[in-house]
Design an enzyme around this catalytic site. Structure first.
Site, mmCIF file in Angstrom:
data_model
loop_
_atom_site.group_PDB
_atom_site.id
_atom_site.type_symbol
_atom_site.label_atom_id
_atom_site.label_comp_id
_atom_site.label_asym_id
_atom_site.label_seq_id
_atom_site.Cartn_x
_atom_site.Cartn_y
_atom_site.Cartn_z
ATOM 1 N N ASN A 144 116.552 63.186 67.812
ATOM 2 C CA ASN A 144 115.776 62.545 66.741
ATOM 3 C C ASN A 144 114.303 62.951 66.718
ATOM 4 O OD1 ASN A 144 117.984 61.029 65.768
ATOM 5 N ND2 ASN A 144 117.659 59.472 67.356
ATOM 6 N N HIS A 200 124.908 69.635 55.624
ATOM 7 C CA HIS A 200 124.092 70.772 56.060
ATOM 8 C C HIS A 200 123.908 71.799 54.948
ATOM 9 C CE1 HIS A 200 124.727 69.977 60.664
ATOM 10 N NE2 HIS A 200 124.075 69.006 60.048
ATOM 11 N N ARG A 210 120.329 62.383 56.938
ATOM 12 C CA ARG A 210 120.580 62.540 58.369
ATOM 13 C C ARG A 210 120.245 61.255 59.138
ATOM 14 N NH1 ARG A 210 117.216 65.749 62.636
ATOM 15 N NH2 ARG A 210 118.746 66.091 64.285
ATOM 16 N N HIS A 214 122.579 59.255 61.766
ATOM 17 C CA HIS A 214 122.193 58.970 63.152
ATOM 18 C C HIS A 214 122.119 57.469 63.426
ATOM 19 C CE1 HIS A 214 120.440 63.117 64.499
ATOM 20 N NE2 HIS A 214 121.592 63.235 63.872
HETATM 21 C C1 HEM Z 1 129.234 67.513 62.609
HETATM 22 C C2 HEM Z 1 128.352 67.293 63.552
HETATM 23 C C3 HEM Z 1 126.876 67.482 63.339
HETATM 24 C C4 HEM Z 1 126.035 68.168 64.155
HETATM 25 C C5 HEM Z 1 126.408 68.848 65.462
HETATM 26 C C6 HEM Z 1 124.735 68.133 63.561
HETATM 27 C C7 HEM Z 1 123.595 68.708 64.097
HETATM 28 C C8 HEM Z 1 122.408 68.889 63.426
HETATM 29 C C9 HEM Z 1 121.270 69.586 63.933
HETATM 30 C C10 HEM Z 1 121.154 70.224 65.319
HETATM 31 C C11 HEM Z 1 120.321 69.589 62.961
HETATM 32 C C12 HEM Z 1 118.940 70.230 63.029
HETATM 33 C C13 HEM Z 1 117.928 69.311 63.647
HETATM 34 C C14 HEM Z 1 116.619 70.022 63.807
HETATM 35 O O1 HEM Z 1 116.452 70.749 64.772
HETATM 36 O O2 HEM Z 1 115.741 69.895 62.944
HETATM 37 C C15 HEM Z 1 120.860 68.873 61.841
HETATM 38 C C16 HEM Z 1 120.201 68.663 60.650
HETATM 39 C C17 HEM Z 1 120.714 67.935 59.604
HETATM 40 N N1 HEM Z 1 121.880 67.201 59.623
HETATM 41 FE FE1 HEM Z 1 123.357 67.352 60.981
HETATM 42 N N2 HEM Z 1 124.809 67.441 62.380
HETATM 43 C C18 HEM Z 1 126.096 67.018 62.212
HETATM 44 C C19 HEM Z 1 126.578 66.236 61.188
HETATM 45 C C20 HEM Z 1 125.815 65.754 60.158
HETATM 46 C C21 HEM Z 1 126.225 64.745 59.213
HETATM 47 C C22 HEM Z 1 127.574 64.019 59.258
HETATM 48 C C23 HEM Z 1 125.205 64.568 58.352
HETATM 49 C C24 HEM Z 1 125.103 63.624 57.198
HETATM 50 C C25 HEM Z 1 126.110 63.152 56.537
HETATM 51 C C26 HEM Z 1 124.170 65.493 58.728
HETATM 52 C C27 HEM Z 1 122.989 65.685 58.049
HETATM 53 C C28 HEM Z 1 122.001 66.582 58.420
HETATM 54 C C29 HEM Z 1 120.894 66.954 57.566
HETATM 55 C C30 HEM Z 1 120.688 66.531 56.126
HETATM 56 C C31 HEM Z 1 120.069 67.794 58.320
HETATM 57 C C32 HEM Z 1 118.732 68.396 57.902
HETATM 58 C C33 HEM Z 1 117.637 67.431 58.296
HETATM 59 C C34 HEM Z 1 116.247 67.800 57.857
HETATM 60 O O3 HEM Z 1 116.039 68.835 57.226
HETATM 61 O O4 HEM Z 1 115.336 67.015 58.137
HETATM 62 N N3 HEM Z 1 124.549 66.168 59.849
HETATM 63 N N4 HEM Z 1 122.135 68.439 62.151
#
Ligand code: HEM
Ligand SMILES: *[C@@H]1O[C@H](CO)[C@@H](O)[C@H](O)[C@H]1NC(C)=O
Length: 338
Positions: free
Chosen positions: A102, A200, A70, A74
């Site tokens: 973040n 995700h 992630r 970002h």
């Molecule tokens: C398509 C649009 C996307 C949206 C709206 C989005 C939004 C989010 C949100 C809201 C979270 C949770 C944050 C939290 O409250 O802890 C999250 C987690 C995450 N996102 Fe996305 N995301 C998107 C695309 C992506 C992309 C393109 C990647 C990587 C290629 C990604 C990788 C991740 C990962 C791995 C997590 C888990 C992080 C953790 O457990 O620390 N996301 N995302």
């Protein structure tokens, strides 16, 4: 009719134009292109050091893999893949790290710092933080998903990080159209957007990013009807109704983004969307929307194809607005400009 000497002139003009064109083209390429094996002679152990640091961190906490993937996303989507997401705020300038997207959720900074310190000790001033992050994301995908891809490198580090610029990241309540637009702005197709959303399949989200789907969806439906009611009931046990003032959010509970295999980067994300167990609105909308539904169904069926597409899309993401050549700098410490 042109005489033969005119023809010759025309041809030779064409020829020299081609040469000029070739050199122009070539020199722009040389200064904007990343290369696999970029540190092969300048710091041959760099990639191994990063891989070891990442693997060790993940074996202690598998969530770090999610954090690093992630973090690379970002970084790249805001100001390009130039390490701006890693910079700490300074007294006059809150950095990207402080943005709600973040902070406090982004994790894995200490892994980047550790790899950087080890690398600086053997090849100072050589390996950029932006590259370390790109490698670390790949190593994470391999470790928790068996997804391998070569990372073109040669990125340089930026010197600017501005909190508000993270406003341009897509949000968890976006619909498919908004997601497609956000990715299109960076040159990605909606299919690549759907492919990358498969990240995700691992990691967690904090309750405030999805609790409206449980308690306050709209005036007629308190609960999002596109969510499996049993799954919603389970999530309610994790997330009590929002209580208002919650400090900086670091105490908020979390839920796994993917229910079935939350520590494995695989295509179960798409299968769970079919089961109406997508956690964020921005996840479930990919099945609800007619423009992306077929892609979700395809990825749910063809895990190997999805994994290959994911690797390819990650490489493409790693090229976003990079600094190369003599642009930017090689940071000595990833959290601070030199
Ligand atoms: C398509 C649009 C996307 C949206 C709206 C989005 C939004 C989010 C949100 C809201 C979270 C949770 C944050 C939290 O409250 O802890 C999250 C987690 C995450 N996102 Fe996305 N995301 C998107 C695309 C992506 C992309 C393109 C990647 C990587 C290629 C990604 C990788 C991740 C990962 C791995 C997590 C888990 C992080 C953790 O457990 O620390 N996301 N995302
Ligand atoms: C609430 O959401 C449901 C399902 O998406 C929709 O059918 C309904 O029209 C919405 N109601 C209002 C008042 O927006």
């Amino acid at each position: 009719m042109a005489s033969s000497s005119q023809k010759f002139e025309l041809l030779s003009n064409l020829f020299s134009n081609c040469i000029i064109f070739f050199f122009l083209f070539h020199s722009t390429l040389a200064s904007t292109t990343l290369k696999v094996g970029f540190y092969k002679s300048s710091c041959p152990r760099a990639e191994t050091i990063i891989k070891n640091a990442v693997n060790q961190a993940i074996s202690q906490n598998p969530g770090i893999a999610a954090g690093l993937i992630r973090m690379h996303f970002h970084d790249c989507f805001v100001r390009g893949c130039e390490g701006s997401v890693l910079l700490q705020s300074t007294p006059n300038n809150p950095s990207e790290r402080e943005h709600r997207a973040n902070f406090p959720s982004l994790r894995g900074f200490e892994v980047i710092d550790e790899a950087k310190a080890k690398i600086e000790a053997i090849c100072p001033n050589t390996v950029s933080c932006a590259d370390i992050l790109a490698f670390a994301a790949r190593d994470s995908a391999y470790r928790v998903g068996g997804i391998n891809y070569a990372v073109p490198a040669g990125r340089r580090d930026g010197r600017i990080s501005i909190k508000e610029e993270a406003n341009s990241l897509p949000g968890p309540s976006f619909n498919a159209e908004q997601l497609t637009e956000s990715f299109a702005k960076r040159g990605f197709s909606s299919e690549e957007m759907v492919t990358l959303s498969g990240a995700h399949s691992i990691g967690v989200a904090h309750c405030p990013t999805f609790s409206n789907r449980l308690y306050s969806f709209n005036t007629t439906h308190p609960q999002d009807p596109s969510m499996d009611p049993l799954y919603a009931a389970y999530l309610k046990t994790k997330c009590p109704p929002p209580s208002g003032n919650n400090g900086d959010g670091s105490e908020e509970p979390t839920a796994a983004l993917e229910f079935f295999s939350p520590y494995r980067l695989d295509n179960w994300y798409y299968i769970e969307l079919k089961n109406h167990r997508g956690l964020l609105s921005s996840d479930q909308t990919l099945l609800s929307s007619s423009s992306t539904k077929e892609m979700v169904l395809h990825n749910a069926k063809h895990g190997h194809q999805w994994a290959a597409k994911f690797g390819k899309a990650m490489v493409k993401m790693g090229f976003l607005d990079v600094l190369t050549g003599s642009q930017g700098e090689i940071r000595r410490h990833c959290s601070f400009v030199n």
